[in-house]
Design a protein around this motif. Structure first.
Motif, mmCIF file in Angstrom:
data_model
loop_
_atom_site.group_PDB
_atom_site.id
_atom_site.type_symbol
_atom_site.label_atom_id
_atom_site.label_comp_id
_atom_site.label_asym_id
_atom_site.label_seq_id
_atom_site.Cartn_x
_atom_site.Cartn_y
_atom_site.Cartn_z
ATOM 1 N N ALA A 177 -12.245 -7.068 -5.103
ATOM 2 C CA ALA A 177 -11.743 -6.627 -3.942
ATOM 3 C C ALA A 177 -12.441 -5.134 -3.308
ATOM 4 O O ALA A 177 -12.797 -4.650 -4.688
ATOM 5 N N PRO A 178 -12.348 -4.852 -2.253
ATOM 6 C CA PRO A 178 -12.934 -3.428 -2.023
ATOM 7 C C PRO A 178 -12.341 -2.238 -2.998
ATOM 8 O O PRO A 178 -10.832 -2.375 -2.819
ATOM 9 N N ALA B 43 -5.952 -6.535 -2.922
ATOM 10 C CA ALA B 43 -6.817 -5.630 -2.299
ATOM 11 C C ALA B 43 -5.936 -4.584 -1.592
ATOM 12 O O ALA B 43 -6.180 -3.483 -1.402
ATOM 13 N N GLU B 44 -4.688 -4.970 -1.138
ATOM 14 C CA GLU B 44 -3.831 -3.941 -0.573
ATOM 15 C C GLU B 44 -3.227 -2.918 -1.531
ATOM 16 O O GLU B 44 -3.010 -1.756 -0.946
ATOM 17 N N GLY C 9 -12.338 -2.439 -6.057
ATOM 18 C CA GLY C 9 -11.844 -3.014 -7.247
ATOM 19 C C GLY C 9 -12.852 -2.539 -8.594
ATOM 20 O O GLY C 9 -12.089 -2.673 -9.693
ATOM 21 N N ARG D 66 0.986 -1.151 0.032
ATOM 22 C CA ARG D 66 0.055 0.089 -0.003
ATOM 23 C C ARG D 66 0.713 1.246 -0.008
ATOM 24 O O ARG D 66 0.585 2.071 -0.794
ATOM 25 N N GLU E 213 -10.566 -11.509 -9.318
ATOM 26 C CA GLU E 213 -10.277 -11.371 -7.989
ATOM 27 C C GLU E 213 -10.063 -9.774 -7.740
ATOM 28 O O GLU E 213 -10.629 -9.344 -6.530
#
Ligand code: NAP
Length: 267
Positions: free
Chosen positions: A144-145, A110-111, A147, A74, A140
Motif C-alpha cells: 500500500a502507499p 491503505a486508509e 506501507g 484515517r 498487502e
C-alpha cells in the motif's frame, strides 16, 4: 533517539494501572529500554508516569503503543494517537501498531496507513507497524502507499506456537518479528523439556524460552510486575543455547494458540 526496536521489551498487558508505573520504573532501572503498551490496555497514563519517574533519559527509551481495530479509519487512527500521546505524556511516541487487522478487511489497510502517516507528520509518532497480521495481509500492507514504512509485525510466539511460517514470511519481507505471550500463558515454567535445558545451563525455563526466541532474531516482550522476575527475564539475553537445545525446543511446537479473539484473522 533509539533508531531500531530494542530486542527485549517489557509488556504491560493485563497489568493494572496501579502496578504498571512501578513495573515500568523498576524495569528501566534494570536496563530495559523498550516498553510495550496499547490503547486497549488502559494503562498508558501509568506507563508514562513510570517513564517520567525513572532516571533514564526519555531519548534512550523505545515506547510502543497500539490502535484498536475499531479505530482504523484515517481520522480515527489520528484521534486514537492524539489520545495515546496525551495519556503517555512523554513526547513523540516511538512506534504505533495496528493492534489487530480490520475484521473482514472492512477498512482498507491503505486508509489506516494514511492515518499513521498523518500522525507522523503531526509528530505524534516516529514509526508505525502492525500486529497480528497474516503473511498475505502483511504483503498487502507493505504494497500500500507508504506501507514500506512498516517496521514490525507483532504476533504470538511461544515454544508451543513456533509460528514458523509467519516468522519466515515476515523476516523475508524485511520486517522485524516481535513475539508476544512467549511463555504460553505460564506453560513454559512447567514444561519438562524446558526444565531439563534450564537445569543444564543453571537458568530458568522462562530464560531458556526467551533465549530461544532471541536466537531466531525475534524481539521478545515479557511482562512482569515482579522485579526479581524482571531481572531474570532481562538476564536471559546472556543465555547461549546449543544446537541440541534449539532442536529440542523446536520439537515442542504444537501450533497451540492462546490469543483467539472472535475478530482474529484466518491464520
Ligand atoms: N499485540 C497483541 O495482540 C498482544 C497480545 C498479547 C500480549 N501482547 C504484549 O506482549 C506482552 C507479553 O505477553 P504476556 O503479557 O502474555 O507475557 P508473558 O511474559 O508471556 O507472561 C506474563 C506473565 O508471566 C509471569 N512471568 C513473567 N516472567 C516470569 C518469571 N520469570 N517467572 C515466573 N513468572 C513470570 C508474569 O507474572 P509476574 O508479574 O508475577 O512476574 C505474568 O503473569 C504483553 O504484556 C503485551 O505488552 C500483545
Amino acid at each position: 533517539m533509539v533508531e531500531t526496536i530494542p530486542s527485549f521489551g517489557l509488556g504491560t498487558f493485563r497489568v493494572d494501572a496501579e502496578k504498571t508505573a512501578k513495573a515500568v520504573t523498576s524495569a528501566l532501572q534494570l536496563g530495559y529500554r523498550h516498553i510495550d503498551t496499547a490503547k486497549y490496555y488502559n494503562n498508558e497514563e501509568a506507563v508514562g508516569k513510570g517513564i517520567r519517574d525513572s532516571v533514564v533519559p526519555r531519548e534512550d527509551i523505545w515506547i510502543t503503543t497500539k490502535v484498536w481495530h475499531d479505530q482504523l479509519r484515517r481520522d480515527d487512527v489520528v484521534k486514537s494517537l492524539v489520545d495515546s500521546h496525551k495519556k503517555l505524556n512523554i513526547g513523540t511516541i516511538d512506534l504505533a501498531l495496528i493492534h489487530w487487522p480490520s475484521p473482514d478487511s472492512v477498512v482498507p489497510i491503505a486508509e489506516s496507513i494514511a492515518g499513521f502517516q498523518d500522525a507522523q507528520k503531526q509528530q505524534l509518532i516516529r514509526f508505525f507497524g502492525v500486529s497480528n497480521f497474516t503473511a498475505p495481509l502483511l504483503e498487502e500492507a507493505l504494497n500500500a502507499p507508504g506501507g514500506k514504512g512498516i517496521v514490525t509485525n507483532q504476533f504470538e510466539i511461544s515454544p508451543f506456537l513456533a509460528n514458523r511460517k509467519l516468522v519466515e514470511a515476515t523476516q523475508k519481507l524485511g520486517v522485524k518479528v516481535t513475539a508476544y505471550m512467549p511463555l504460553g500463558e505460564g506453560r513454559a515454567h512447567k514444561d519438562p523439556t524446558l526444565i531439563a535445558i534450564a537445569k543444564k545451563h543453571g537458568v530458568t525455563p522462562a530464560q531458556v524460552t526467551f533465549a530461544w526466541l532471541l536466537s531466531r532474531d525475534i524481539v521478545v516482550l515479557s511482562a512482569s510486575t515482579n522485579p526479581e522476575h524482571q531481572e531474570l527475564n532481562w538476564d536471559s539475553q546472556k543465555v547461549k543455547l546449543d544446537a541440541d537445545d534449539i532442536k529440542k525446543i523446536d520439537a515442542l511446537d504444537e501450533g497451540r494458540r492462546n490469543a483467539k479473539p472472535p475478530f482474529a484473522p484466518k491464520w
